[in-house]
Design an enzyme around this catalytic site. Sequence first.
Site, PDB file in Angstrom:
ATOM      1  N   LYS A  14      35.640  40.766  37.448  1.00 33.93           N
ATOM      2  CA  LYS A  14      36.160  39.951  38.090  1.00 33.93           C
ATOM      3  C   LYS A  14      36.877  40.159  39.893  1.00 33.93           C
ATOM      4  O   LYS A  14      37.195  38.940  39.963  1.00 33.93           O
ATOM      5  CB  LYS A  14      37.587  40.412  37.036  1.00 33.93           C
ATOM      6  CG  LYS A  14      37.926  41.598  37.948  1.00 33.93           C
ATOM      7  CD  LYS A  14      39.566  42.039  36.814  1.00 33.93           C
ATOM      8  CE  LYS A  14      39.507  43.913  36.891  1.00 33.93           C
ATOM      9  NZ  LYS A  14      39.546  44.325  38.713  1.00 33.93           N
ATOM     10  N   ARG A  89      48.333  45.493  34.444  1.00 27.59           N
ATOM     11  CA  ARG A  89      47.259  46.394  33.907  1.00 27.59           C
ATOM     12  C   ARG A  89      48.159  47.129  32.840  1.00 27.59           C
ATOM     13  O   ARG A  89      47.988  47.344  32.104  1.00 27.59           O
ATOM     14  CB  ARG A  89      46.636  47.066  34.500  1.00 27.59           C
ATOM     15  CG  ARG A  89      45.884  47.445  34.901  1.00 27.59           C
ATOM     16  CD  ARG A  89      45.204  48.197  36.415  1.00 27.59           C
ATOM     17  NE  ARG A  89      43.832  48.053  36.449  1.00 27.59           N
ATOM     18  CZ  ARG A  89      42.940  47.992  37.551  1.00 27.59           C
ATOM     19  NH1 ARG A  89      42.927  46.923  37.819  1.00 27.59           N
ATOM     20  NH2 ARG A  89      41.510  48.632  37.114  1.00 27.59           N
ATOM     21  N   ARG A 124      26.841  49.334  42.499  1.00 33.16           N
ATOM     22  CA  ARG A 124      27.732  48.575  43.485  1.00 33.16           C
ATOM     23  C   ARG A 124      27.917  49.267  44.513  1.00 33.16           C
ATOM     24  O   ARG A 124      28.017  50.483  44.572  1.00 33.16           O
ATOM     25  CB  ARG A 124      28.680  48.399  42.450  1.00 33.16           C
ATOM     26  CG  ARG A 124      29.768  47.462  43.131  1.00 33.16           C
ATOM     27  CD  ARG A 124      31.445  47.212  42.853  1.00 33.16           C
ATOM     28  NE  ARG A 124      32.142  48.104  42.132  1.00 33.16           N
ATOM     29  CZ  ARG A 124      33.201  47.716  41.416  1.00 33.16           C
ATOM     30  NH1 ARG A 124      33.221  47.021  41.228  1.00 33.16           N
ATOM     31  NH2 ARG A 124      34.074  49.001  41.936  1.00 33.16           N
ATOM     32  N   ARG A 157      32.152  53.223  46.520  1.00 33.82           N
ATOM     33  CA  ARG A 157      33.856  53.674  45.730  1.00 33.82           C
ATOM     34  C   ARG A 157      33.768  55.070  45.794  1.00 33.82           C
ATOM     35  O   ARG A 157      33.412  55.805  44.830  1.00 33.82           O
ATOM     36  CB  ARG A 157      34.564  52.635  45.192  1.00 33.82           C
ATOM     37  CG  ARG A 157      35.115  52.033  45.989  1.00 33.82           C
ATOM     38  CD  ARG A 157      35.288  50.245  45.194  1.00 33.82           C
ATOM     39  NE  ARG A 157      36.693  51.067  43.953  1.00 33.82           N
ATOM     40  CZ  ARG A 157      36.656  49.847  42.671  1.00 33.82           C
ATOM     41  NH1 ARG A 157      36.300  49.173  43.201  1.00 33.82           N
ATOM     42  NH2 ARG A 157      37.026  50.527  41.584  1.00 33.82           N
ATOM     43  N   ARG A 168      38.219  54.867  33.410  1.00 36.90           N
ATOM     44  CA  ARG A 168      38.867  53.714  33.781  1.00 36.90           C
ATOM     45  C   ARG A 168      38.638  52.658  32.083  1.00 36.90           C
ATOM     46  O   ARG A 168      39.442  51.993  31.799  1.00 36.90           O
ATOM     47  CB  ARG A 168      38.022  53.093  34.796  1.00 36.90           C
ATOM     48  CG  ARG A 168      38.490  53.562  36.345  1.00 36.90           C
ATOM     49  CD  ARG A 168      38.043  53.530  36.901  1.00 36.90           C
ATOM     50  NE  ARG A 168      37.560  52.248  37.498  1.00 36.90           N
ATOM     51  CZ  ARG A 168      36.122  52.237  38.276  1.00 36.90           C
ATOM     52  NH1 ARG A 168      35.603  52.642  38.925  1.00 36.90           N
ATOM     53  NH2 ARG A 168      35.710  50.681  38.928  1.00 36.90           N
TER      54      ARG A 168
END
Length: 210
Positions: A14, A89, A124, A157, A168
């Site tokens: 996203k 959220r 990532r 991250r 998550r």
Amino acid sequence: MKRFILFGAPGSGKGTMGEFIQRDFGYVRISTGDILRSEIEQGSADGRRARGHMESGGLVPDELVIELVRRRLGRDDLDGGYVMDGYPRTLAQAEALSAVPCASEKAIAIDVEEDEAVDRLLSRLTCRECGAIYNLRNKPPRTAGVCDLCGGVVERRSDDNEQAVRQRFRVYAERTLPVIGYYDLKGVLSRVDGRGAAAPVYGRVKELIS
Ligand code: ADP
Ligand code: ZN
């Protein structure tokens, strides 16, 4: 003003879709994750409150996130429209956002399976300065560790580790799936198949943006 809302599990892409939409359509991308990380970088009181929640993969308390978004939406650069990335959220956040008027609203949910998403997150890299997203496997920065866009430090991250990622996902299923249901009931939700490379997924997302 137009409002777009992107939903998707961690690793669904996203954020990348939000970047592409901003680049091609000029709608301003508002990422609550980026806003929170920048508060942490600055060492603000809000950042200190948010940090532990983020590192463990939990949600930052509604009251704090809602206030940060309220401030961001109060700025005068959004007349051309904006894309929410990572907000709302929770149902409380959705209600707070619904209280902010807009000319049209569209929500897009990007679907991807957990295993593919976890795989993406673990390779990532993210720019610490501007939040640009890279991937060790198929989209590394031109110079290792340096952002193509802003020259900032590109790194993994701190919540892109397996334990925080799994948490998550749990939080997404529990707290955010009901929010997608909320926009479905409003009649403004579309779903996009998020499997595979970013370019074809974006091709599908683009058809929904105008
Ligand atoms: P991802 O979608 O991959 O988890 P984000 O950058 O959107 O990444 O969010 C990272 C973290 O920031 C979340 O795990 C959460 O701790 C916090 N966060 C971001 N947006 C919100 C929000 N709307 N409400 C509560 N916490 C949030
Ligand atoms: Zn950067």
